[in-house]
Design a protein around this motif. Structure first.
Motif, PDB file in Angstrom:
ATOM      1  N   TYR A  46       8.762  25.783  85.274  1.00  0.00           N
ATOM      2  CA  TYR A  46       7.770  24.755  85.648  1.00  0.00           C
ATOM      3  C   TYR A  46       8.397  23.807  86.673  1.00  0.00           C
ATOM      4  CZ  TYR A  46       4.728  20.684  85.092  1.00  0.00           C
ATOM      5  OH  TYR A  46       3.891  19.616  85.317  1.00  0.00           O
ATOM      6  N   GLY A  95      -0.854  11.169  81.950  1.00  0.00           N
ATOM      7  CA  GLY A  95      -0.316  12.257  81.122  1.00  0.00           C
ATOM      8  C   GLY A  95       1.126  12.519  81.525  1.00  0.00           C
ATOM      9  N   ASP A 142       0.304   8.288  78.310  1.00  0.00           N
ATOM     10  CA  ASP A 142       0.146   9.593  77.673  1.00  0.00           C
ATOM     11  C   ASP A 142      -0.439   9.386  76.279  1.00  0.00           C
ATOM     12  OD1 ASP A 142       1.633  12.542  78.356  1.00  0.00           O
ATOM     13  OD2 ASP A 142       0.955  12.238  76.290  1.00  0.00           O
TER      14      ASP A 142
END
Ligand SMILES: C[S@@+](CC[C@H](N)C(=O)[O-])C[C@H]1O[C@@H](n2cnc3c(N)ncnc32)[C@H](O)[C@@H]1O
Length: 501
Positions: free
Chosen positions: A324, A350, A371
């Protein structure tokens, strides 16, 4: 070819004297072998094998001065450099060996090994391929190539190479273990179970063997019959009387979804949900596996449960295992579009463990992260790059902070939101005029969005473009891969919007 210069000979002489002072045995070795370059090569390799790789490199450095056109010496130098962890240097030495001996298969193999260590997997595979085209009978090289394919998540290719390695000689535990993993990840569950059965005989005490073997047996049984039988078989194989069903079912759903097998994933989610109807994780996993199109966002309690339990392993899993890289990619992508000399008020929606906070920090006058998951926020706090962090829901927070930010980011977050209209309305409110909004999304077909069996939402490129007006202009789009899922890379896009309305 001219011999070594006097200067090189003097350098070698001084190097030998220094080493003899540490290890007098070198003198005898030099006496026994009249070719000094070869004696130094053998001695250097021996040092490396004894764990003295640096000293070995020094000896091989001397040897090549005396035999600069001898492939065996360059090959030996590559070996000791590899042993010392100097993989780039090793590749160079092996290439030198090949200059003088183009058919030296083991030099190609050495290059393959060093490149694999450098994680240049495609180049490593090519090097192993070159070695095998010279010496096709090398089962060990097939095995090494199979391992490279495994690291690349090219599981079918890995199976092919490892099967070929099997045909070249008696299978060892390492080979069968790699084969079992490759088979399972490629979806050949029954064959993987057979490989684990073989492995249990070869290496009954192998690390993780019992757990992996039990899990594969569980999936194989699940695909053939009732889930209760599968749990029983798992318990016997794992040697536990009461398996942790929650962990087992969660892992099974991840595997089945990664293989694209939504129906058995739904069956597992159903059994899991029946254990505790108030548990948000199986409830939403079931919704997703069934492909319920009426759901427009992941439930908040689901997101909290998922990420609170994931917080400790998130970075290792996403960055380490699943490749990622969206946070760095997203920031590099938007940088040229931002005002060059102005520090910005930035909101990271987030924010998770704060992976985006790191590359965003140099752009920020003030960096705020929010978040839903308190444990993800705690991880972000530990990173020490945010000026403020808050447990909050995205749309709620945006609505409560009108005209506050110059840049709003949402890295891998809209995967939990189907309908993005409220998000865009909130971002338009929270941004100042001329501000920017950037998001990354998993992209899917069609004209709108859809809930995937993975529990994430995919958005079509058309939908991501249609959301912009009237508040935003879509400034730029970057097609990209988000991460691995099972054996495939997840397709996605980074979209940058500018507030104009
Ligand atoms: C895949 S992680 C990405 C984290 C981070 N942006 C990154 O790139 O590493 C998704 C994060 O979004 C958070 N999240 C999902 N839906 C949310 C919502 N409606 N409001 C706030 N946070 C949300 C989750 O808790 C999780 O930490």
């Amino acid at each position: 070819m001219a011999g070594p210069s006097q200067e090189d000979i003097d350098t070698v002489q001084r190097g030998i004297e220094r080493r003899v002072a540490i290890d007098p045995e070198l003198e005898q070795i030099l006496e026994a072998e009249p070719r000094t370059a070869l004696a130094l090569t053998r001695y250097g390799i021996r040092l490396a094998n004894q764990g003295e790789a640096e000293a070995g490199c020094e000896m091989l450095g001397l040897a090549v001065l005396l035999g600069p056109d001898e492939p065996v010496i360059w090959y030996g130098r590559g070996m000791v450099q590899s042993a010392a962890g100097a993989f780039r240097d090793a590749v160079e030495s092996y290439r030198q060996a090949l200059r003088f001996a183009p058919a030296m298969a083991q030099a190609w193999a050495g290059i393959g090994f060093a490149l694999a260590k450098l994680e240049a997997f495609e180049d490593a595979a090519e090097a192993y391929g070159a070695a095998l085209s010279i010496d096709p009978g090398q089962g060990r090289l097939r095995h090494d190539l199979g391992v490279v394919r495994l690291r690349q998540r090219r599981y079918e290719d890995a199976v092919r190479e490892l099967r070929a390695a099997e045909r070249h000689g008696p299978a060892d535990a390492g080979l069968v273990s790699n084969l079992a993993v490759a088979l399972f990840q490629s979806g050949a569950v029954k064959e993987a179970a057979a490989a684990y059965a073989q492995l249990r005989l070869l290496d009954p005490e192998g690390a993780d063997m019992r757990e992996n073997s039990a899990f594969v047996t569980f999936i194989a049984a699940l695909l053939e019959g009732p889930i209760e039988n599968a749990v029983t078989v798992y318990g016997i194989r794992a040697g536990v009387a009461h398996p942790d069903r929650r962990a087992l079912f969660k892992a099974a759903i991840a595997y089945l979804v990664g293989q694209g097998w939504a129906a058995p994933a739904a069956a597992v989610a159903q059994a899991w949900a029946a254990m505790d109807p108030s548990d948000p994780e199986p409830a939403f996993a079931l919704t997703a596996a069934r492909g319920d199109s009426a759901v427009s966002a992941a439930p908040r309690d689901y997101v909290v449960a998922l990420y609170d339990s994931f917080a400790d392993s998130f970075d290792a899993k996403l960055v380490g295992e699943l490749n990622y890289r969206i946070p760095e990619r997203l920031v590099a992508f938007i940088r040229p579009h931002l005002p060059p000399d102005r520090m910005l008020d930035i909101l990271d929606l987030g924010c998770g463990t704060g992976l985006s906070g790191v590359p965003l920090k140099p752009l920020a006058k003030r960096l705020v992260g929010i978040d839903l998951s308190p444990r993800m926020i705690a991880k972000a706090r530990a990173r020490g790059v945010y000026d403020a962090l808050e447990v909050a829901e995205i749309t709620d927070y945006l609505q409560a902070h009108p005209g506050t930010f110059d840049l709003v980011t949402a890295a891998d977050v809209v995967i939990y939101l189907g309908d993005l209209a409220p998000l865009f309305a909130g971002a338009a409110q929270a941004l100042r005029q001329g501000g920017f909004f950037v998001l990354s999304a998993e992209t899917g077909a069609g004209s709108g969005w859809s809930l995937l069996p993975s529990g994430r939402f995919a958005h079509s490129q058309a939908y991501l473009a249609a959301l912009a007006p009237p508040a935003f202009g879509l400034r730029a789009t970057l097609p990209t891969h988000i991460r691995f899922e099972g054996k495939a890379e997840v397709p996605g896009a980074i979209c940058l919007y500018e507030k104009i309305g």
